[in-house]
Each structure stands twice: as structure tokens, then as C-alpha cells.
Design a protein around this motif. Structure first.
Motif, PDB file in Angstrom:
ATOM      1  N   ILE A  67       0.840  -1.207   0.000  1.00 31.72           N
ATOM      2  CA  ILE A  67       0.000   0.000   0.000  1.00 31.72           C
ATOM      3  C   ILE A  67       0.871   1.250   0.000  1.00 31.72           C
ATOM      4  N   GLY A  68       1.917   1.244   0.835  1.00 28.54           N
ATOM      5  CA  GLY A  68       2.831   2.386   0.872  1.00 28.54           C
ATOM      6  C   GLY A  68       3.551   2.591  -0.452  1.00 28.54           C
ATOM      7  N   ALA A  69       3.977   1.483  -1.076  1.00 27.98           N
ATOM      8  CA  ALA A  69       4.657   1.584  -2.371  1.00 27.98           C
ATOM      9  C   ALA A  69       3.715   2.143  -3.439  1.00 27.98           C
ATOM     10  N   TRP A  70       2.474   1.669  -3.422  1.00 26.75           N
ATOM     11  CA  TRP A  70       1.484   2.189  -4.383  1.00 26.75           C
ATOM     12  C   TRP A  70       1.249   3.684  -4.167  1.00 26.75           C
ATOM     13  N   TRP A  71       1.222   4.120  -2.929  1.00 28.46           N
ATOM     14  CA  TRP A  71       0.955   5.521  -2.620  1.00 28.46           C
ATOM     15  C   TRP A  71       2.058   6.447  -3.140  1.00 28.46           C
ATOM     16  N   ILE A  72       3.301   6.013  -3.059  1.00 28.98           N
ATOM     17  CA  ILE A  72       4.415   6.869  -3.507  1.00 28.98           C
ATOM     18  C   ILE A  72       4.858   6.541  -4.931  1.00 28.98           C
ATOM     19  N   ASP A  73       4.031   5.766  -5.648  1.00 27.74           N
ATOM     20  CA  ASP A  73       4.316   5.401  -7.049  1.00 27.74           C
ATOM     21  C   ASP A  73       5.615   4.627  -7.194  1.00 27.74           C
ATOM     22  N   LEU A  74       5.912   3.793  -6.221  1.00 32.40           N
ATOM     23  CA  LEU A  74       7.086   2.919  -6.312  1.00 32.40           C
ATOM     24  C   LEU A  74       6.667   1.650  -7.043  1.00 32.40           C
ATOM     25  N   PRO A  75       7.416   1.227  -8.084  1.00 33.82           N
ATOM     26  CA  PRO A  75       7.038   0.005  -8.818  1.00 33.82           C
ATOM     27  C   PRO A  75       6.924  -1.197  -7.881  1.00 33.82           C
ATOM     28  N   LEU A  76       5.838  -1.925  -8.009  1.00 37.87           N
ATOM     29  CA  LEU A  76       5.635  -3.073  -7.135  1.00 37.87           C
ATOM     30  C   LEU A  76       6.686  -4.159  -7.358  1.00 37.87           C
ATOM     31  N   GLU A  77       7.288  -4.161  -8.566  1.00 35.74           N
ATOM     32  CA  GLU A  77       8.360  -5.125  -8.825  1.00 35.74           C
ATOM     33  C   GLU A  77       9.531  -4.905  -7.872  1.00 35.74           C
ATOM     34  N   ALA A  78       9.756  -3.636  -7.522  1.00 36.91           N
ATOM     35  CA  ALA A  78      10.846  -3.331  -6.591  1.00 36.91           C
ATOM     36  C   ALA A  78      10.578  -3.930  -5.219  1.00 36.91           C
ATOM     37  N   ILE A  79       9.317  -3.961  -4.808  1.00 40.34           N
ATOM     38  CA  ILE A  79       8.961  -4.559  -3.520  1.00 40.34           C
ATOM     39  C   ILE A  79       9.173  -6.065  -3.554  1.00 40.34           C
ATOM     40  N   VAL A  80       8.814  -6.681  -4.667  1.00 46.27           N
ATOM     41  CA  VAL A  80       9.015  -8.125  -4.805  1.00 46.27           C
ATOM     42  C   VAL A  80      10.505  -8.462  -4.730  1.00 46.27           C
ATOM     43  N   ILE A  81      11.332  -7.632  -5.344  1.00 44.68           N
ATOM     44  CA  ILE A  81      12.790  -7.851  -5.285  1.00 44.68           C
ATOM     45  C   ILE A  81      13.272  -7.758  -3.845  1.00 44.68           C
ATOM     46  N   GLN A  82      12.742  -6.796  -3.093  1.00 50.05           N
ATOM     47  CA  GLN A  82      13.130  -6.658  -1.681  1.00 50.05           C
ATOM     48  C   GLN A  82      12.676  -7.864  -0.855  1.00 50.05           C
ATOM     49  N   LEU A  83      11.536  -8.446  -1.231  1.00 55.75           N
ATOM     50  CA  LEU A  83      11.067  -9.649  -0.541  1.00 55.75           C
ATOM     51  C   LEU A  83      12.083 -10.777  -0.658  1.00 55.75           C
ATOM     52  N   THR A  84      12.561 -10.997  -1.876  1.00 56.75           N
ATOM     53  CA  THR A  84      13.518 -12.090  -2.089  1.00 56.75           C
ATOM     54  C   THR A  84      14.878 -11.758  -1.490  1.00 56.75           C
ATOM     55  N   ASN A  85      15.312 -10.497  -1.618  1.00 52.01           N
ATOM     56  CA  ASN A  85      16.599 -10.110  -1.043  1.00 52.01           C
ATOM     57  C   ASN A  85      16.595 -10.230   0.480  1.00 52.01           C
ATOM     58  N   GLY A  86      15.425 -10.014   1.079  1.00 47.50           N
ATOM     59  CA  GLY A  86      15.332 -10.051   2.538  1.00 47.50           C
ATOM     60  C   GLY A  86      15.652 -11.402   3.136  1.00 47.50           C
ATOM     61  N   ILE A  87      15.388 -12.481   2.407  1.00 51.70           N
ATOM     62  CA  ILE A  87      15.649 -13.832   2.938  1.00 51.70           C
ATOM     63  C   ILE A  87      16.762 -14.555   2.197  1.00 51.70           C
ATOM     64  N   ASN A  88      17.389 -13.870   1.250  1.00 51.36           N
ATOM     65  CA  ASN A  88      18.485 -14.479   0.493  1.00 51.36           C
ATOM     66  C   ASN A  88      19.827 -14.165   1.163  1.00 51.36           C
ATOM     67  N   LYS A  89      19.951 -14.642   2.424  1.00 50.14           N
ATOM     68  CA  LYS A  89      21.154 -14.361   3.218  1.00 50.14           C
ATOM     69  C   LYS A  89      21.599 -15.646   3.922  1.00 50.14           C
ATOM     70  N   PHE A  90      22.879 -15.925   3.820  1.00 53.80           N
ATOM     71  CA  PHE A  90      23.412 -17.152   4.429  1.00 53.80           C
ATOM     72  C   PHE A  90      23.219 -17.156   5.944  1.00 53.80           C
ATOM     73  N   SER A  91      23.376 -15.998   6.573  1.00 57.22           N
ATOM     74  CA  SER A  91      23.275 -15.932   8.033  1.00 57.22           C
ATOM     75  C   SER A  91      21.888 -16.312   8.545  1.00 57.22           C
ATOM     76  N   LEU A  92      20.875 -16.271   7.670  1.00 56.10           N
ATOM     77  CA  LEU A  92      19.535 -16.653   8.081  1.00 56.10           C
ATOM     78  C   LEU A  92      19.431 -18.137   8.433  1.00 56.10           C
ATOM     79  N   LEU A  93      20.387 -18.941   7.966  1.00 58.67           N
ATOM     80  CA  LEU A  93      20.378 -20.364   8.315  1.00 58.67           C
ATOM     81  C   LEU A  93      20.509 -20.560   9.816  1.00 58.67           C
ATOM     82  N   THR A  94      21.048 -19.567  10.500  1.00 61.84           N
ATOM     83  CA  THR A  94      21.195 -19.656  11.958  1.00 61.84           C
ATOM     84  C   THR A  94      19.847 -19.889  12.634  1.00 61.84           C
ATOM     85  N   ILE A  95      18.818 -19.221  12.149  1.00 62.57           N
ATOM     86  CA  ILE A  95      17.514 -19.272  12.812  1.00 62.57           C
ATOM     87  C   ILE A  95      16.888 -20.664  12.793  1.00 62.57           C
ATOM     88  N   PRO A  96      16.717 -21.312  11.610  1.00 61.13           N
ATOM     89  CA  PRO A  96      16.083 -22.639  11.640  1.00 61.13           C
ATOM     90  C   PRO A  96      16.883 -23.671  12.420  1.00 61.13           C
TER      91      PRO A  96
END
Length: 432
Positions: A30-59
Motif C-alpha cells: 500500500i505504501g509503495a502504491w501511494w508513492i508510485d514505487l514500482p511493485l516489482e521493486a517490492i518483490v525484489i526486496q522480498l527475495t533479497n530479505g531472505i536471500n542471506k546465508f546468516s539466516l540459516l542460523t535461525i532454523p
């Protein structure tokens, strides 16, 4: 207006009953739509957010803690703690806290700590004449140690939320002294209660039996050695130590203690996968939410706001503490860390506050939120395990809140408590 749309949509979605992760994700879109940020950019951030080796620590840490929690380790930690403090007046309340110290250093979870230690200790304390609501309050407050001490899952999440400014190893080392100090303060308070209310003494454990108890608990305690020893020696990274701890926990539970049935293993794995999935979805959506906040320059707006209140960092820290205590009562810990760290970290760093020190301040604040109504998840577990009404447990918790607030103030205004050990061990040299 931009910030109002982003935060307002999050609040509305939460009020409508959306799961936290999806509320965060939808408000980001909703925030991205409000500021005219391409939704594709949000999807990229979704994948980048969990594409980290250190995240293996959690599971890995979640699975290791779950295996040990099911395998009889809680009872062994209670027996081991009894050697040191069980003979003191009010000893069972002290055993509860010390056992939480040991178990929290294995599970890294306040929820697991409360459920496991509480199921063992609360019936024992009631049988010895302790009020059941008091036993529940001791259990819940003692479990906050798991938020601070390694392998705290929330320390890992904070490290990720800083964008690599703070390492997981630095957060693990920073949490040891604050966690032990919290436990010590609770022990002192319980000793005072025991003398005032004339709670019973336990018996001194004979030496030969103490040795037997130690060797029985040793296999579980060795998990702590694997986690801390591996990281400090440089043999393992945090993620690698989590994987090794997971293998060790499985070996100890299934082949040494043998109190967990093989036919139930798939159910434990299913519960772990479910928990990990929820955490990963939350991290992905929080990354998108954070990127929208950055595009809206919300961190800078918040920084300017706090600096307009005062340029004295101690006053600003007090304001941040009050804010964190309030929001910690209204939302769970992990999403708050992911949402608020990118907002508040620029404020504190602009005042010269070390990011590791601020991490400890945030964890203590939100740890208190875990045992505070109306959304205190650990408080609900303590109430369920003790079979006491929430109101009775909260009333019994009141003096414990006072101790926790004192600990919070000490950790906030005495940074060396959090920073000395990371510096001495060489895992952190200060200021990121």
C-alpha cells in the motif's frame, strides 16, 4: 502524509485481525502504491530479505532448541540448578530462575523456556507451599533471560535488521552479562520474598548424587560449549555452530537420553518447519516494509523528531525506552525488531550510542513486552501452564516488573555491561 499512509495501513490491518506478517507485507505494498514505487521493486526486496546465508542460523537454533525441549533436558537442568541454590530458603524459586538460565542458553527462546521449565517447576513449587500464581510469575520473568543470552533467536533477527552493522557473534557475547545480571536480580528479589513469606528450604544435595546429576546434565550443557566455544575459537561461524548444535541435540536426545520417541520425530519437525516458515515470511515482508520506509525517508524524519525533543542522549534514550515498552505490549517481538531497528538505529547512532548497546536496550524492552498484557505471548504460556487466570499471574508479576525496569535502566545507562565482553573476546571493536 506518506508515513501516515504506511503506518496507518499497518495499524488498520492489525486491528482487523490480519496475521502480523501479512499485515506488514500488505502495508508495504500500500505504501509503495501511494508513492508510485514500482511493485516489482517490492518483490525484489522480498527475495533479497531472505536471500542471506546468516539466516540459516535461525532454523538450526530453533530445531536444536525444540529437540532439547522435548528430550527431558528441562528436568535435568532443574536438577542441576538444585545443586547450587536448592538448599537456600525459597530454593525452588531460585532453582526455577537458574534452570531458566541454563535452558535459555540452549533453546534461545523464552516461549520454550516457560513451557518446559514451567511444566517441571510450577507443580513442584506448589507442592512445597508456593502460591501457583507466584510460581508462574517466577517462571515467566526468568524466561526473559533467553531473549538476551546466546543463542537468542531475537539477537539473530536484530543483527539481520541492522543490515550487517552488527554481527550475530557480537550480539551473542553482548547478551551474556545482561542476561546473568537479570537472573541475579531476580534471585535476590526471590530470596527477599522467601524470608518475608517463610518459604521452605530444600536439602543439600550429597556430593556423590551431585556428581551423578552433573554427568546426567552434562550432555545437554555441552550444547552451550558448542555454541559459544565454536564461535569464540573461530572454528565455527554462528550459522555453522547452530548446525553443529542441532546435530548434537539430536544425538543427545535420541541416543543418550532416549526420552523422545522416534515415531514423534516427524511431528516435531513439522512444528519446527511451521515456526521457521512464519519467521521467514515475516523477515521477507519486513525487508519490503523497511525499503518503503527508506524511500519515504521515515528514518530521517524520526531522527529529526527525537532530536527536536532534546539533544541529550540520556533523555532520548528514556523516550525510546518508553516507546518500546508501550509498543512491546501491543505486538510480538520479532516484527517489532524488524520494523523499528531501521527507524531507531539512525537516531541512536547519530547520538554516538553503540549499535550493539542499542540492540541490548531493544531486546530488554521488548523482552518485558513478552510478559506484559495484552499481547504478552510468554505471559499467556505461563498462565496456561500454571492453570491460573491471567489477572492472577499479572498481579503476581508486579514486583517482577519493578526488578525488570531497574535492570533495563542499568543496561541503558551503563553500556560497558553490554560492550565489555564483545570487545575482550575480539568479536566486536565498537561502532559497527
Amino acid at each position: 502524509m506518506d508515513a501516515l499512509i504506511l503506518i496507518g495501513s499497518l495499524v488498520v490491518l492489525l486491528a482487523l485481525g490480519f496475521p502480523v506478517a501479512f499485515a506488514v507485507g500488505l502495508s508495504a505494498f500500500i505504501g509503495a502504491w501511494w508513492i508510485d514505487l514500482p511493485l516489482e521493486a517490492i518483490v525484489i526486496q522480498l527475495t533479497n530479505g531472505i536471500n542471506k546465508f546468516s539466516l540459516l542460523t535461525i532454523p538450526f537454533f530453533i530445531l536444536a532448541g525444540a529437540i532439547m525441549a522435548e528430550g527431558g533436558i528441562a528436568r535435568r537442568m532443574v536438577n542441576f540448578a538444585y545443586i547450587f541454590v536448592g538448599f537456600i530458603r525459597g530454593g525452588l524459586s531460585l532453582v526455577n530462575i537458574v534452570a531458566s538460565t541454563f535452558f535459555g542458553a540452549i533453546s534461545g527462546s523464552s516461549l520454550a523456556d516457560t513451557a518446559s521449565i514451567g511444566s517441571v517447576m510450577i507443580p513442584q513449587m506448589e507442592a512445597q507451599g508456593y502460591p501457583r500464581d507466584f510460581a508462574a510469575a517466577v517462571t515467566a520473568s526468568g524466561s526473559v533471560q533467553a531473549v538476551l543470552t546466546p543463542p537468542s533467536h531475537n539477537s539473530v533477527i536484530y543483527s539481520l535488521a541492522t543490515g550487517g552493522t552488527v554481527t550475530i557473534s557480537a550480539m551473542f557475547m553482548a547478551g551474556i552479562f545482561p542476561g546473568l545480571m537479570l537472573g541475579l536480580c531476580l534471585v535476590i528479589m526471590c530470596i527477599g520474598f522467601a524470608r518475608k513469606r517463610n518459604y521452605p528450604k530444600g536439602e543439600m544435595i550429597p556430593f556423590r548424587r551431585a556428581v551423578k546429576i552433573f554427568f546426567d546434565a552434562f550432555w545437554g550443557l555441552f550444547t552451550i560449549v558448542i555454541i559459544l566455544g565454536g564461535i569464540l575459537s573461530g572454528i565455527f561461524t554462528a550459522a555453522e555452530s547452530a548446525a553443529i548444535a542441532c546435530i548434537w541435540a539430536f544425538f543427545v536426545t535420541m541416543f543418550i537420553y532416549r526420552e523422545f520417541r522416534w515415531r514423534d520425530l516427524h511431528l516435531l519437525l513439522f512444528r519446527t518447519i511451521k515456526t521457521v516458515t512464519i519467521v521467514m515470511v515475516l523477515i521477507a515482508f519486513a525487508a519490503a516494509f523497511g525499503s518503503v520506509m527508506t524511500f519515504m525517508q521515515l528514518p530521517q524524519i524520526i531522527t529529526d523528531f527525537f532530536l527536536s525533543i532534546s539533544e541529550n542522549k540520556y533523555i532520548i534514550l528514556m523516550c525510546i525506552n518508553i516507546m518500546l515498552l508501550i509498543v512491546g505490549c501491543l505486538m510480538d517481538m520479532a516484527p517489532l525488531i524488524l520494523i523499528l531497528t531501521p527507524v531507531l538505529l539512525p537516531v541512536t547512532t547519530s547520538l554516538g550510542i553503540d549499535p550493539v548497546h542499542f540492540g541490548m536496550i531493544m531486546l530488554v524492552n521488548l523482552g518485558i513486552g513478552l510478559i506484559t498484557p495484552p499481547v504478552g505471548t510468554v505471559l499467556f504460556v505461563a498462565s496456561a501452564v500454571s492453570q491460573q487466570k491471567m489477572e492472577a499471574v499479572v498481579k503476581a508479576m508486579l514486583p517482577f516488573y519493578c526488578v525488570l525496569f531497574i535492570v533495563l535502566l542499568i543496561i541503558t545507562y551503563v553500556p560497558i555491561i553490554s560492550l565489555w565482553l564483545p570487545a575482550v573476546t575480539g568479536v566486536y571493536n565498537g561502532n559497527g
